[in-house]
Write a protein that holds these residues in place. Structure first.
Motif, PDB file in Angstrom:
ATOM      1  N   ASP A  67      13.601  17.500  46.523  1.00 31.87           N
ATOM      2  CA  ASP A  67      13.603  18.577  45.532  1.00 31.87           C
ATOM      3  C   ASP A  67      13.999  17.979  44.187  1.00 31.87           C
ATOM      4  N   ALA A  68      13.160  18.170  43.188  1.00 36.55           N
ATOM      5  CA  ALA A  68      13.377  17.521  41.896  1.00 36.55           C
ATOM      6  C   ALA A  68      14.717  17.896  41.273  1.00 36.55           C
ATOM      7  N   LYS A 104      12.097  27.320  42.330  1.00 34.06           N
ATOM      8  CA  LYS A 104      10.898  27.835  41.674  1.00 34.06           C
ATOM      9  C   LYS A 104      10.987  29.348  41.544  1.00 34.06           C
ATOM     10  N   SER A 135      10.045  24.497  46.250  1.00 37.46           N
ATOM     11  CA  SER A 135      11.427  24.248  45.865  1.00 37.46           C
ATOM     12  C   SER A 135      12.163  25.575  45.771  1.00 37.46           C
ATOM     13  N   LEU A 161       1.757  18.969  44.706  1.00 40.20           N
ATOM     14  CA  LEU A 161       3.035  18.726  44.037  1.00 40.20           C
ATOM     15  C   LEU A 161       3.293  19.755  42.934  1.00 40.20           C
ATOM     16  N   GLN A 165       6.700  21.457  43.789  1.00 42.92           N
ATOM     17  CA  GLN A 165       7.658  21.045  42.764  1.00 42.92           C
ATOM     18  C   GLN A 165       7.190  21.601  41.420  1.00 42.92           C
ATOM     19  N   TRP A 166       6.773  20.715  40.510  1.00 40.52           N
ATOM     20  CA  TRP A 166       6.263  21.143  39.206  1.00 40.52           C
ATOM     21  C   TRP A 166       5.103  20.251  38.817  1.00 40.52           C
TER      22      TRP A 166
END
Length: 408
Positions: A95-96, A219, A216, A27, A31-32
């Motif tokens: 995707d956040a 990013k 993502s 993750l 993502q982050w």
């Protein structure tokens, strides 16, 4: 039989902790790193739900425990091998950033939670059944549980050092399947043995073809790879994350660069950690062109006075080290905690010293800056502090990023 129970509990406990670490790495890349909290929450939810399920259906579960325990262990291994590649499918992957604009992403996030919940639920349910079934030996069972959890943490870190995150989760998935084989019921458990064999084949397939992690689109690495001619020239795993080096003929890096900078050396290579910007890479040595940092405020300390002895905290890609060398520093100490980055720095500055040069090669220390400063008693003409912030700006998510280097 008792020893086999202890070993199985230790193996599944190690797998659950190791899988948490693997999920955090995955993750952090796609993502982050903030989603580390999501992984911990999912693990706690799995254990809590398993406890509630065990409380509601205790008699039925204990009545079929001998056959149910190996089945739960095998299902745990299968889930660990499959949930990460399943979460990368386009109709599941969330995707956040899009959560704020596309409400359909919320359902994808919930579905992802459900996928990652499965191995924690099945693994915790097995441990709960054993706890109740073997209550007269609960002390030894609990010791095996804690010992396995500790081993799982160490194993997760070691695997992250040697393998990419897509492989780590698959390696860990073998542990609960092996634990299930230890506890196969007596007689002729051919159906369960067949199921375990099929799961091991699936795990072997996933080892050969690990999940391809899709970053993502927001990013830093995703944006950098959109540049003409951009390519990943190096990619290495490590306990701090995956380090990737990207090169492009049109890559530019000019933080706070003066308008007078007309002959500064262009930066065409950059380093990313878990898909996030880590630092630019520039040349070094007397034969190089003008150092880019000479046209930023970083040059001010060297203009004010001669700096013979320089300490660089969080040396990163070594740009500040290069700058100190170009400004005539004789003794440079570079502190960097990431072993992959530090190894690259040592290799980069390991070339022969030019004839007549009056400087020593930089001294490298693999420590966190706070740990180094606690132990070090030397004096320096200049201490270069790490830059806090995100290259290219952010939308406020950096407000969640802790930075303890400059605190007391």
């Amino acid at each position: 039989m008792k020893i086999r129970v202890y070993i199985s509990v230790a193996l599944v406990s190690a797998a659950l902790i190791g899988f948490q670490l693997a999920l955090i790495q995955v993750l952090s890349i796609v993502q982050w790193y903030h989603f580390a909290y999501m992984v911990i929450a999912m693990a706690m939810l799995g254990f809590g739900a398993a406890g509630s399920f065990l409380s509601l259906f205790r008699q039925k579960l204990l009545g079929h425990a001998d056959r149910l325990i190996p089945l739960l262990l095998t299902v745990t291994g299968l889930a660990m091998a499959l949930v990460i590649p399943a979460a990368q499918l386009s109709y599941i992957r969330f995707d956040a950033y899009l959560l704020f604009a596309d409400y359909g992403q919320i359902w994808k996030l919930i579905f992802t939670y459900g996928l990652f919940f499965i191995p924690f639920f099945s693994g915790a349910l097995m441990i709960g059944i054993v706890f109740i079934q073997q209550v007269e030996r609960i002390g030894k069972i609990y010791f095996a549980n804690l010992l396995g959890s500790g081993i799982g943490g160490i194993l997760g870190m070691l695997l992250a050092t040697w393998f990419f995150p897509g492989h780590v989760s698959v390696f860990i998935a073998t542990l609960p399947v092996i634990a299930g084989l230890f506890l196969l019921p007596p007689g002729r458990p051919y159906p369960q043995l067949f199921f375990s064999t099929v799961v091991l084949i699936v795990i072997a397939f996933r080892m050969s073809y690990p999940a391809k992690l899709k970053l993502s689109e927001y990013k830093d690495l995703s944006k950098a790879l959109l540049l003409p001619g951009a390519q990943v020239i190096s990619s290495k795993p490590g306990p701090h994350g995956v380090v990737q080096v990207v090169s492009s003929p049109v890559l530019r890096y000019a933080p706070g660069l003066s308008l007078l900078a007309q002959d500064a050396e262009p930066v065409k290579t950059a380093t990313f950690l878990n898909g996030n910007w880590f630092g630019a890479v520039t040349g070094w040595g007397a034969g190089d062109s003008v150092m880019i940092l000479d046209y930023t405020t970083a040059a001010l300390p060297y203009i004010m006075a001669k700096r013979e002895k320089v300490l660089v905290l969080e040396a990163g890609t070594g740009m500040e080290v290069v700058h100190a060398l170009s400004r005539g520093a004789h003794e440079i100490t570079a502190v960097e905690a990431n072993p992959v980055i530090l190894s690259a720095l040592k290799h980069r500055f390991a070339g022969p010293i030019e004839p007549g040069a009056d400087y020593a090669p930089p001294a490298f220390r693999q420590l966190e800056p706070r740990s180094f400063l606690t132990r070090d008693t030397a004096g320096y003409d200049l201490v270069v502090l790490p830059i806090i912030g995100t290259f290219g700006g952010s939308v406020g998510m950096a407000a969640l990023q802790e930075q303890f280097v400059l605190t007391r």
